[in-house]
Scaffold this motif. Sequence first.
Motif: not given
Length: 396
Positions: A294-318
């Motif tokens: 989920l950080n592949f295209f990010n210019y800087t790493r987003q460590n909130i993606l270590l949280d599974l709920k937030l990571a799942t939310s990003q998949v759903l939204d983006d």
Amino acid sequence: MPRLSSLRVGLRSLPLCFVLFLVGLARADDNAIFHCQPGPWGRIDYSFIYLSAPDSILDNFPMPSPLTRWCFADRTQDWVRVFLTNLGYDTATVARLVNDPRSTPDEENVITIYPSEADVLALSDANRVVLSAELAKYIENPYYHDPICVPDGNVTEWLRGVDLPPNVMDLIHKLTYKNGEGYFFSDLRLILKYASTDTEARQWVKGLLRVRAVVANLHVDQTDDLPTLRRYWSADFHRPDSLPMLDAAAEIPGGSQLDLTHLLPPLPRRLAYSYTSPDIERSGQTPNCHWTSLNFFNYTRQNILLDLKLATSQVLDDYTPVSPPYTLGDILFFLDEDGNAYHSCVYLADNLVFTKNGENEIMPWLVTRLDDVKQLYGREPNYKIQVFRRKWPEGG
């Protein structure tokens, strides 16, 4: 939509470590060059290499006891007795193993069996697979729960250059087993009893834990379809960072070859073939496969993606599910029978992906073949792969 589950990993007790690029790199012995299928990604070839974790990690690796043990959680002794009998052990052997005073259920209702080397070697290939599948269910068996993958089942090539005595090599050959789409080795404890010193044992572990990756190159010159290449490697011009390098390579008289990592977005370009660093570890959790994808295209790493709920939310939204053909940056989620995503990796081109195969510090970020990822994670029965593509904002 996949449900992101906690990636099953072993060796969780490793300490923090420094980033070390291309540590312990060894090229496959035959130096074979393989060619990707043609596509909008251009003309790509690659060769295999092996990465070993640096000594700064392995010096702190908690060496396992050389005493072989099989743990069964929430099973009765009668169940274990029947299970061992079904593995082909005779009545006397089963009685010896189950009636061992050390094998009584502990306070957490875990029964631990202590087989001898002869007991381990007595298993047929088919029964070794049955045993490994059962032991993999319990985290108390770390080297079965998260076994060492032997690429293509080729022990000789995997351990080429590792200084192991012939009897230990012979044991590894005998004890390597197939499970799903890959071949695995789980009897690390058994072979460590043959090490003469702690230093020797650690060198063996370093060799056994090395992983196969690929070094890939794009061949480009003015005869190639440069507009198509530019569109592909910039994700339809949403991430054009690598285009100056691509254009410069194409302008070299006679053409040139470009290491594929130069065409990746900035973050995976920095991470490729490296191990976890202290600044990443300050988040309190080691990055895993989903963080990586989920950080592949990010210019800087987003460590909130270590949280599974937030990571799942990003998949759903983006992200949106897609079918072939896939393109740069698509995320491949490995789903179990219940629809949980237990691994993910990023599509690069043809059979090549970017991945981190584990949450622990001993697993690097790497470019590898999707076939190799399937060998490692194809142990789940009836698993499937679902692919998602980033939804780019207007002008983003």
